[in-house]
Design a protein around this motif. Sequence first.
Motif, PDB file in Angstrom:
ATOM      1  N   PHE A  56       0.716  -1.105   0.017  1.00 34.59           N
ATOM      2  CA  PHE A  56       0.037  -0.066  -0.120  1.00 34.59           C
ATOM      3  C   PHE A  56       0.853   1.273   0.048  1.00 34.59           C
ATOM      4  O   PHE A  56       1.917   1.429   0.809  1.00 34.59           O
ATOM      5  N   SER A  57       0.711   2.285  -0.829  1.00 33.09           N
ATOM      6  CA  SER A  57       1.094   3.568  -0.784  1.00 33.09           C
ATOM      7  C   SER A  57       1.130   4.104   0.532  1.00 33.09           C
ATOM      8  O   SER A  57      -0.079   4.110   1.047  1.00 33.09           O
ATOM      9  N   ILE A  58       2.394   4.809   0.919  1.00 34.78           N
ATOM     10  CA  ILE A  58       2.208   5.689   2.186  1.00 34.78           C
ATOM     11  C   ILE A  58       1.443   6.935   1.897  1.00 34.78           C
ATOM     12  O   ILE A  58       1.801   7.718   1.028  1.00 34.78           O
ATOM     13  N   HIS A  59       0.224   7.300   2.478  1.00 36.19           N
ATOM     14  CA  HIS A  59      -0.570   8.341   2.205  1.00 36.19           C
ATOM     15  C   HIS A  59      -0.180   9.600   2.763  1.00 36.19           C
ATOM     16  O   HIS A  59      -0.307  10.499   2.223  1.00 36.19           O
ATOM     17  N   ASP A  60       0.463   9.477   4.077  1.00 35.51           N
ATOM     18  CA  ASP A  60       0.880  10.543   4.853  1.00 35.51           C
ATOM     19  C   ASP A  60       1.616  10.217   6.059  1.00 35.51           C
ATOM     20  O   ASP A  60       1.593   8.962   6.608  1.00 35.51           O
ATOM     21  N   VAL A  61       2.517  11.091   6.543  1.00 33.37           N
ATOM     22  CA  VAL A  61       3.334  10.639   7.788  1.00 33.37           C
ATOM     23  C   VAL A  61       3.340  11.922   8.785  1.00 33.37           C
ATOM     24  O   VAL A  61       3.225  13.171   8.381  1.00 33.37           O
ATOM     25  N   HIS A  62       3.291  11.514   9.975  1.00 34.54           N
ATOM     26  CA  HIS A  62       3.304  12.362  10.857  1.00 34.54           C
ATOM     27  C   HIS A  62       4.413  11.993  11.879  1.00 34.54           C
ATOM     28  O   HIS A  62       3.885  11.231  12.916  1.00 34.54           O
ATOM     29  N   TYR A  63       5.348  12.543  11.934  1.00 30.76           N
ATOM     30  CA  TYR A  63       6.544  12.418  12.456  1.00 30.76           C
ATOM     31  C   TYR A  63       6.446  12.625  14.214  1.00 30.76           C
ATOM     32  O   TYR A  63       6.926  12.286  14.927  1.00 30.76           O
ATOM     33  N   ASP A  64       5.407  13.876  14.285  1.00 31.70           N
ATOM     34  CA  ASP A  64       5.399  14.231  15.865  1.00 31.70           C
ATOM     35  C   ASP A  64       4.554  13.411  16.193  1.00 31.70           C
ATOM     36  O   ASP A  64       4.468  13.326  17.776  1.00 31.70           O
ATOM     37  N   ASN A  65       3.756  12.308  15.741  1.00 30.71           N
ATOM     38  CA  ASN A  65       2.718  11.407  16.422  1.00 30.71           C
ATOM     39  C   ASN A  65       3.465   9.817  15.931  1.00 30.71           C
ATOM     40  O   ASN A  65       2.604   9.028  16.831  1.00 30.71           O
ATOM     41  N   ASN A  66       4.377   9.798  15.215  1.00 29.44           N
ATOM     42  CA  ASN A  66       4.865   8.453  14.726  1.00 29.44           C
ATOM     43  C   ASN A  66       3.991   7.784  14.214  1.00 29.44           C
ATOM     44  O   ASN A  66       3.863   6.523  14.732  1.00 29.44           O
ATOM     45  N   THR A  67       3.151   8.273  13.275  1.00 33.49           N
ATOM     46  CA  THR A  67       2.197   7.601  12.726  1.00 33.49           C
ATOM     47  C   THR A  67       2.162   7.716  11.140  1.00 33.49           C
ATOM     48  O   THR A  67       2.743   8.704  10.593  1.00 33.49           O
ATOM     49  N   LEU A  68       1.736   6.598  10.724  1.00 29.01           N
ATOM     50  CA  LEU A  68       1.571   6.546   8.950  1.00 29.01           C
ATOM     51  C   LEU A  68       0.205   6.278   8.631  1.00 29.01           C
ATOM     52  O   LEU A  68      -0.514   5.395   9.226  1.00 29.01           O
ATOM     53  N   ASP A  69      -0.284   7.114   7.545  1.00 27.60           N
ATOM     54  CA  ASP A  69      -1.443   6.973   7.175  1.00 27.60           C
ATOM     55  C   ASP A  69      -1.358   6.207   6.110  1.00 27.60           C
ATOM     56  O   ASP A  69      -0.726   6.439   5.187  1.00 27.60           O
ATOM     57  N   ALA A 120      -3.549   8.195  -3.544  1.00 30.98           N
ATOM     58  CA  ALA A 120      -2.916   8.015  -2.192  1.00 30.98           C
ATOM     59  C   ALA A 120      -1.536   8.596  -1.995  1.00 30.98           C
ATOM     60  O   ALA A 120      -1.287   9.280  -1.125  1.00 30.98           O
ATOM     61  N   PRO A 121      -0.555   8.305  -2.786  1.00 34.08           N
ATOM     62  CA  PRO A 121       0.582   8.892  -2.545  1.00 34.08           C
ATOM     63  C   PRO A 121       0.826  10.399  -2.793  1.00 34.08           C
ATOM     64  O   PRO A 121       1.954  11.093  -2.527  1.00 34.08           O
ATOM     65  N   MET A 122      -0.365  10.987  -3.374  1.00 32.12           N
ATOM     66  CA  MET A 122       0.064  12.540  -3.931  1.00 32.12           C
ATOM     67  C   MET A 122      -0.068  13.516  -2.749  1.00 32.12           C
ATOM     68  O   MET A 122       0.355  14.304  -2.866  1.00 32.12           O
TER      69      MET A 122
END
Length: 257
Positions: A56-69, A120-122
């Motif tokens: 699955f493409s990585i849709h978003d990344v939130h480093y402040d919360n250690n999460t990948l969407d 998704a990756p855009m």
Amino acid sequence: MNKTVQRLVVERKEIVNSDNFILSLKSPIPLVDVQAGQFLSINVEKSKDVFLRRPFSIHDVHYDNNTLDVLIKTVGPGSAALKDVEVGDEIDTIFPLGNSFSKPKKGEKVLLIGGGVGIAPMLYLAKILGPITSNINILLGSRKGEDQILLDRYSEVGNVLTTTEDGTVGEKGYVTDHSFMKNELENVDRIYCCGPEPMMKSIAKLAKEKQVACEVSLENMMGCGFGVCLCCVTDTQEGHKCVCSDGPIFNIEDLKW
């Protein structure tokens, strides 16, 4: 770039519409660097019918919360099983996998094109490009209006253009029919594209005609996700290459399209 095997925790599940949903996956340790265009593979443990990991493409990344969407469209037993996971469940993943989109020069005019779940990756790509150029156009295509999703989020990171095949949202037709493609394409410096292969081939043809640099994200069927099983190869000017490890991002000049 080091890929890691991690059991990520489902922190949030967002049902976007009847076909699409987002899983926000939290890492127990600081996230490694993730580049736009990379993907993760998931071991679908909740399904007895799915034996291979699903990319699955990585849709978003939130480093402040250690999460990948991860934005997922329900198309088969693997994605259907993932839709049934609950907040708090753990998911076995490998990431980040594959290469990434190249970056433009400062201030270049870029066009991001997503068709179907190829949008998704855009989102993450546009966020990465934001500090480099403010001239970001995002063209999103779908079959019908209800599939035009998350437009508010894309609008935060670029100028959004839309097409639907039934004409209910945006301009009617394919993304290649949009007036921007007819009137503005020759002023674009770079195109980044993900979606159905026929769509990407049509865009590649237009890009070559207008002499615009273009990269595409291929979505071949994958097994391992890191270049071992050789089931995702694509034909390039340098012979067969694995989409999972040599791609998924390819310059159109390198493909035998």
